[in-house]
Write a protein that holds these residues in place. Structure first.
Motif, PDB file in Angstrom:
ATOM      1  N   ILE A 244       0.836  -1.196   0.000  1.00  0.00           N
ATOM      2  CA  ILE A 244       0.000   0.000   0.000  1.00  0.00           C
ATOM      3  C   ILE A 244       0.877   1.255   0.000  1.00  0.00           C
ATOM      4  CG2 ILE A 244      -2.007  -1.088   1.034  1.00  0.00           C
ATOM      5  CD1 ILE A 244      -1.235   0.181   3.701  1.00  0.00           C
ATOM      6  N   PHE A 245       2.195   1.088   0.064  1.00  0.00           N
ATOM      7  CA  PHE A 245       3.140   2.207   0.038  1.00  0.00           C
ATOM      8  C   PHE A 245       4.225   1.977  -1.017  1.00  0.00           C
ATOM      9  CE2 PHE A 245       1.717   1.941   4.538  1.00  0.00           C
ATOM     10  CZ  PHE A 245       0.991   3.123   4.579  1.00  0.00           C
TER      11      PHE A 245
ATOM     12  N   LEU B 275      -1.674  -2.102  -3.790  1.00  0.00           N
ATOM     13  CA  LEU B 275      -2.690  -3.060  -3.358  1.00  0.00           C
ATOM     14  C   LEU B 275      -4.095  -2.473  -3.466  1.00  0.00           C
ATOM     15  CD1 LEU B 275      -3.391  -5.822  -2.164  1.00  0.00           C
ATOM     16  CD2 LEU B 275      -3.044  -4.837   0.098  1.00  0.00           C
ATOM     17  N   ARG B 276      -4.238  -1.196  -3.247  1.00  0.00           N
ATOM     18  CA  ARG B 276      -5.557  -0.556  -3.312  1.00  0.00           C
ATOM     19  C   ARG B 276      -6.182  -0.659  -4.703  1.00  0.00           C
ATOM     20  NH1 ARG B 276      -6.312   1.923   1.462  1.00  0.00           N
ATOM     21  NH2 ARG B 276      -4.484   2.579   2.609  1.00  0.00           N
ATOM     22  N   ASP B 277      -5.377  -0.831  -5.738  1.00  0.00           N
ATOM     23  CA  ASP B 277      -5.899  -0.984  -7.099  1.00  0.00           C
ATOM     24  C   ASP B 277      -6.692  -2.282  -7.267  1.00  0.00           C
ATOM     25  OD1 ASP B 277      -4.692   1.401  -7.737  1.00  0.00           O
ATOM     26  OD2 ASP B 277      -2.973   0.471  -8.735  1.00  0.00           O
TER      27      ASP B 277
ATOM     28  N   ASP C 237     -13.820  -2.393  -3.101  1.00  0.00           N
ATOM     29  CA  ASP C 237     -14.532  -1.352  -2.372  1.00  0.00           C
ATOM     30  C   ASP C 237     -14.396  -0.013  -3.110  1.00  0.00           C
ATOM     31  OD1 ASP C 237     -14.105   0.842   0.051  1.00  0.00           O
ATOM     32  OD2 ASP C 237     -15.659  -0.635   0.484  1.00  0.00           O
ATOM     33  N   LYS C 238     -15.435   0.799  -3.110  1.00  0.00           N
ATOM     34  CA  LYS C 238     -15.375   2.076  -3.825  1.00  0.00           C
ATOM     35  C   LYS C 238     -14.380   3.043  -3.184  1.00  0.00           C
ATOM     36  CE  LYS C 238     -19.120   4.628  -1.602  1.00  0.00           C
ATOM     37  NZ  LYS C 238     -20.345   5.372  -1.823  1.00  0.00           N
ATOM     38  N   HIS C 239     -14.043   2.810  -1.923  1.00  0.00           N
ATOM     39  CA  HIS C 239     -13.062   3.648  -1.235  1.00  0.00           C
ATOM     40  C   HIS C 239     -11.658   3.048  -1.292  1.00  0.00           C
ATOM     41  CE1 HIS C 239     -16.288   6.138   0.246  1.00  0.00           C
ATOM     42  NE2 HIS C 239     -16.908   5.059   0.718  1.00  0.00           N
ATOM     43  N   ARG C 240     -11.517   1.953  -2.022  1.00  0.00           N
ATOM     44  CA  ARG C 240     -10.223   1.247  -2.189  1.00  0.00           C
ATOM     45  C   ARG C 240      -9.661   0.778  -0.843  1.00  0.00           C
ATOM     46  NH1 ARG C 240      -6.646   4.290  -6.543  1.00  0.00           N
ATOM     47  NH2 ARG C 240      -5.170   3.397  -5.122  1.00  0.00           N
ATOM     48  N   LYS C 241     -10.533   0.322   0.024  1.00  0.00           N
ATOM     49  CA  LYS C 241     -10.163  -0.125   1.370  1.00  0.00           C
ATOM     50  C   LYS C 241      -9.477  -1.492   1.300  1.00  0.00           C
ATOM     51  CE  LYS C 241     -12.379  -1.152   5.748  1.00  0.00           C
ATOM     52  NZ  LYS C 241     -13.646  -1.249   6.439  1.00  0.00           N
ATOM     53  N   VAL C 242      -8.405  -1.652   2.058  1.00  0.00           N
ATOM     54  CA  VAL C 242      -7.681  -2.925   2.077  1.00  0.00           C
ATOM     55  C   VAL C 242      -7.488  -3.476   3.486  1.00  0.00           C
ATOM     56  CG1 VAL C 242      -6.457  -2.504  -0.082  1.00  0.00           C
ATOM     57  CG2 VAL C 242      -5.434  -1.765   2.063  1.00  0.00           C
ATOM     58  N   ASP C 243      -7.907  -2.727   4.495  1.00  0.00           N
ATOM     59  CA  ASP C 243      -7.742  -3.210   5.865  1.00  0.00           C
ATOM     60  C   ASP C 243      -9.093  -3.477   6.498  1.00  0.00           C
ATOM     61  OD1 ASP C 243      -8.358  -0.527   5.842  1.00  0.00           O
ATOM     62  OD2 ASP C 243      -7.016   0.000   7.475  1.00  0.00           O
TER      63      ASP C 243
ATOM     64  N   PRO D  32      -8.364  -8.198  -1.642  1.00  0.00           N
ATOM     65  CA  PRO D  32      -7.443  -7.462  -2.511  1.00  0.00           C
ATOM     66  C   PRO D  32      -6.131  -8.205  -2.766  1.00  0.00           C
ATOM     67  CG  PRO D  32      -8.356  -6.000  -0.851  1.00  0.00           C
ATOM     68  CD  PRO D  32      -8.766  -7.392  -0.490  1.00  0.00           C
ATOM     69  N   ILE D  33      -5.657  -8.918  -1.752  1.00  0.00           N
ATOM     70  CA  ILE D  33      -4.410  -9.666  -1.915  1.00  0.00           C
ATOM     71  C   ILE D  33      -4.616 -10.803  -2.910  1.00  0.00           C
ATOM     72  CG2 ILE D  33      -2.715 -11.110  -0.732  1.00  0.00           C
ATOM     73  CD1 ILE D  33      -3.358  -9.422   1.815  1.00  0.00           C
ATOM     74  N   ALA D  34      -5.715 -11.531  -2.768  1.00  0.00           N
ATOM     75  CA  ALA D  34      -6.006 -12.629  -3.691  1.00  0.00           C
ATOM     76  C   ALA D  34      -6.208 -12.108  -5.113  1.00  0.00           C
ATOM     77  CB  ALA D  34      -7.243 -13.398  -3.229  1.00  0.00           C
ATOM     78  N   ASN D  35      -6.904 -10.972  -5.251  1.00  0.00           N
ATOM     79  CA  ASN D  35      -7.088 -10.378  -6.573  1.00  0.00           C
ATOM     80  C   ASN D  35      -5.762  -9.993  -7.216  1.00  0.00           C
ATOM     81  OD1 ASN D  35      -9.853 -10.600  -6.226  1.00  0.00           O
ATOM     82  ND2 ASN D  35     -10.131  -8.462  -5.643  1.00  0.00           N
ATOM     83  N   ALA D  36      -4.876  -9.425  -6.422  1.00  0.00           N
ATOM     84  CA  ALA D  36      -3.565  -9.032  -6.945  1.00  0.00           C
ATOM     85  C   ALA D  36      -2.758 -10.254  -7.380  1.00  0.00           C
ATOM     86  CB  ALA D  36      -2.802  -8.239  -5.891  1.00  0.00           C
ATOM     87  N   ILE D  37      -2.756 -11.288  -6.582  1.00  0.00           N
ATOM     88  CA  ILE D  37      -2.003 -12.504  -6.924  1.00  0.00           C
ATOM     89  C   ILE D  37      -2.568 -13.152  -8.179  1.00  0.00           C
ATOM     90  CG2 ILE D  37      -1.446 -14.837  -6.157  1.00  0.00           C
ATOM     91  CD1 ILE D  37      -1.253 -13.657  -3.303  1.00  0.00           C
ATOM     92  N   GLU D  38      -3.879 -13.232  -8.283  1.00  0.00           N
ATOM     93  CA  GLU D  38      -4.491 -13.816  -9.485  1.00  0.00           C
ATOM     94  C   GLU D  38      -4.123 -13.021 -10.738  1.00  0.00           C
ATOM     95  OE1 GLU D  38      -6.058 -16.730  -9.968  1.00  0.00           O
ATOM     96  OE2 GLU D  38      -5.444 -17.096  -7.905  1.00  0.00           O
TER      97      GLU D  38
END
Length: 77
Positions: free
Chosen positions: A8-9, A38-40, A44-50, A66-72
């Motif tokens: 996220i940074f 990760l927020r991408d 969530d419409k607010h790009r929440k990851v926590d 979000p983590i699973a989406n990124a890995i896929e």
């Protein structure tokens, strides 16, 4: 060698990769560093990851979606 970093940074990693031994590896074509926000990958419409811990207590935890989406997504690269 390709290295994908999901964070996220992403801006925190730019300095170390432009002024270190890793930079020399990148310049020689031995390594590729790809930073991913990760927020991408959040639904969530607010790009929440926590999220809040399920058992209560202090602190926050990362949502798995979000983590699973990124890995896929990165598996297709």
């Amino acid at each position: 060698m390709r290295i994908d970093i999901i964070t996220i940074f992403p801006e925190m990693f730019e300095g170390p990769f432009t002024h270190s031994i890793v930079k020399r590896a990148i310049d020689k074509g031995l390594a590729e560093i790809h930073l991913h926000q990760l927020r991408d990958y959040s639904n969530d419409k607010h790009r929440k990851v926590d999220d809040y811990p399920f058992s209560g207590g202090a602190g926050m935890v990362m949502m798995i979606e979000p983590i699973a989406n990124a890995i896929e997504k990165l598996k297709t690269v």
